[in-house]
Write a protein that holds these residues in place. Structure first.
Motif, PDB file in Angstrom:
ATOM      1  N   ILE A 174       0.838  -1.195   0.000  1.00 54.68           N
ATOM      2  CA  ILE A 174       0.000   0.000   0.000  1.00 54.68           C
ATOM      3  C   ILE A 174       0.874   1.245   0.000  1.00 54.68           C
ATOM      4  CG2 ILE A 174      -1.690   1.315   1.327  1.00 54.68           C
ATOM      5  CD1 ILE A 174      -2.829  -1.173   0.053  1.00 54.68           C
ATOM      6  N   GLN A 186      -6.823   1.030  -3.215  1.00 52.21           N
ATOM      7  CA  GLN A 186      -5.859  -0.046  -3.028  1.00 52.21           C
ATOM      8  C   GLN A 186      -6.402  -1.113  -2.087  1.00 52.21           C
ATOM      9  OE1 GLN A 186      -2.709   2.431  -1.581  1.00 52.21           O
ATOM     10  NE2 GLN A 186      -1.721   2.619  -3.576  1.00 52.21           N
ATOM     11  N   TYR A 189      -9.221  -3.176  -3.779  1.00 48.47           N
ATOM     12  CA  TYR A 189      -8.617  -4.018  -4.820  1.00 48.47           C
ATOM     13  C   TYR A 189      -7.953  -5.236  -4.173  1.00 48.47           C
ATOM     14  CZ  TYR A 189      -5.837  -5.437  -8.858  1.00 48.47           C
ATOM     15  OH  TYR A 189      -5.282  -6.156  -9.895  1.00 48.47           O
ATOM     16  N   ASN A 190      -7.224  -5.010  -3.091  1.00 50.29           N
ATOM     17  CA  ASN A 190      -6.572  -6.109  -2.380  1.00 50.29           C
ATOM     18  C   ASN A 190      -7.573  -7.084  -1.777  1.00 50.29           C
ATOM     19  OD1 ASN A 190      -3.786  -5.869  -2.689  1.00 50.29           O
ATOM     20  ND2 ASN A 190      -3.633  -4.270  -1.151  1.00 50.29           N
ATOM     21  N   ARG A 197     -10.838  -8.372  -9.498  1.00 48.41           N
ATOM     22  CA  ARG A 197      -9.697  -7.509  -9.839  1.00 48.41           C
ATOM     23  C   ARG A 197      -9.630  -7.265 -11.353  1.00 48.41           C
ATOM     24  NH1 ARG A 197      -4.501  -9.313  -6.086  1.00 48.41           N
ATOM     25  NH2 ARG A 197      -5.518  -9.032  -4.064  1.00 48.41           N
ATOM     26  N   PHE A 236      -2.921   5.235  -8.745  1.00 44.54           N
ATOM     27  CA  PHE A 236      -3.435   3.880  -8.558  1.00 44.54           C
ATOM     28  C   PHE A 236      -3.045   2.986  -9.732  1.00 44.54           C
ATOM     29  CE2 PHE A 236      -6.660   0.635  -9.321  1.00 44.54           C
ATOM     30  CZ  PHE A 236      -6.618  -0.059  -8.115  1.00 44.54           C
ATOM     31  N   TRP A 239       0.451   2.090  -9.473  1.00 42.71           N
ATOM     32  CA  TRP A 239       0.587   1.086  -8.384  1.00 42.71           C
ATOM     33  C   TRP A 239       0.251  -0.311  -8.895  1.00 42.71           C
ATOM     34  CZ3 TRP A 239      -3.600  -1.610  -5.994  1.00 42.71           C
ATOM     35  CH2 TRP A 239      -3.274  -2.301  -4.832  1.00 42.71           C
ATOM     36  N   LEU A 240      -0.728  -0.429  -9.796  1.00 47.14           N
ATOM     37  CA  LEU A 240      -1.103  -1.733 -10.344  1.00 47.14           C
ATOM     38  C   LEU A 240       0.034  -2.377 -11.119  1.00 47.14           C
ATOM     39  CD1 LEU A 240      -4.745  -1.165 -11.717  1.00 47.14           C
ATOM     40  CD2 LEU A 240      -4.066  -2.561  -9.742  1.00 47.14           C
TER      41      LEU A 240
END
Length: 242
Positions: A174, A186, A189-190, A197, A236, A239-240
């Motif tokens: 995160i 985040q 999604y987790n 997802r 985001f 981050w993916l």
């Protein structure tokens, strides 16, 4: 002819029953409480102030103590701060908020400061565990408060705290950003399975896409994406890829 008419009538009657929506679960409070919101939507969208019908699964329900007492010919209102409850509902479940009977000013004042209640499962006959968080007391006119925004902040704070202390399955790291929406995207999604997802990744790139799955994780993910600004969405997506 009579048999045919009977068959048609029976078919219409059966059709009327099958057309009725099934109620998965219910939540009820006594008259000394009110239901304010269910998953950030006004309780009036689900039923009324004292009983709501909702789907099975986890729901956030906001209640508050709200009691009117007559004294010396006058009516006094005693009201607590909203209390945010995280509750899990099973199929055909019926949860009831049970509270002490309030008959005098001293009891009403005490419950306005600190509402006392338990959550009872009417199906199993057992009290249930739940998590709660009360909004901070504020001065001034209460009808000018944006309760939904306050609830969002309380929920986000609790969720981000749980992310930091969670020792469960391995998750994507995160980004401890100041942007609450980014952290919540985040988080949800987790919390999702692989199919969710996949739908989330496609949807965030193309919001005209109709996801194939339907669950709380995707609903909350979409909620926070809509809250996020362009910069948070870009972060985001970056981050993916990590």
């Amino acid at each position: 002819m009579k048999i045919r008419n009977y068959a048609i009538s029976f078919g219409i009657l059966l059709g009327s029953f099958t057309a009725l929506p099934a109620i998965a679960a219910s939540f009820e409070v006594p008259r000394s409480f009110e239901i304010m919101y269910v998953d950030l939507e006004s309780a009036s969208q689900f039923g009324n102030d004292f009983k709501v019908d909702l789907d099975e699964g986890q729901h956030q329900i906001v209640v508050r103590f709200n009691k009117l007492l007559r004294s010396g010919g006058d009516t006094h209102e005693y009201q607590s701060e909203p209390v945010v409850l995280d509750l899990q509902f099973t199929k055909n479940g019926y949860l009831i908020l049970k509270a002490p009977y309030i008959s005098n000013q001293k009891q009403a004042e005490a419950n306005a400061k600190d509402p006392q209640f338990t959550i009872y499962d009417d199906v199993t006959g057992q009290d249930v565990d739940y998590k709660k968080k009360s909004l901070t007391t504020k001065s001034g006119l209460q009808n000018t408060r944006d309760y939904v925004s306050e609830i969002e902040k309380v929920t986000a704070t609790k969720t981000l705290d749980s992310m930091r202390s969670d020792s469960g399955p391995v998750r994507a790291p995160i980004l401890m950003a100041e942007d609450v929406a980014l952290g919540m995207m985040q988080f949800w999604y987790n919390e999702s399975d692989e199919l969710t997802r996949k739908d989330a990744r496609i949807w965030i790139a193309d919001n005209m896409y109709k996801p194939k799955v339907a669950n709380t994780q995707l609903d909350m993910f979409q909620f926070w994406v809509k809250k996020a600004d362009k910069e948070a969405k870009k972060e985001f997506q970056a981050w993916l890829l990590k």
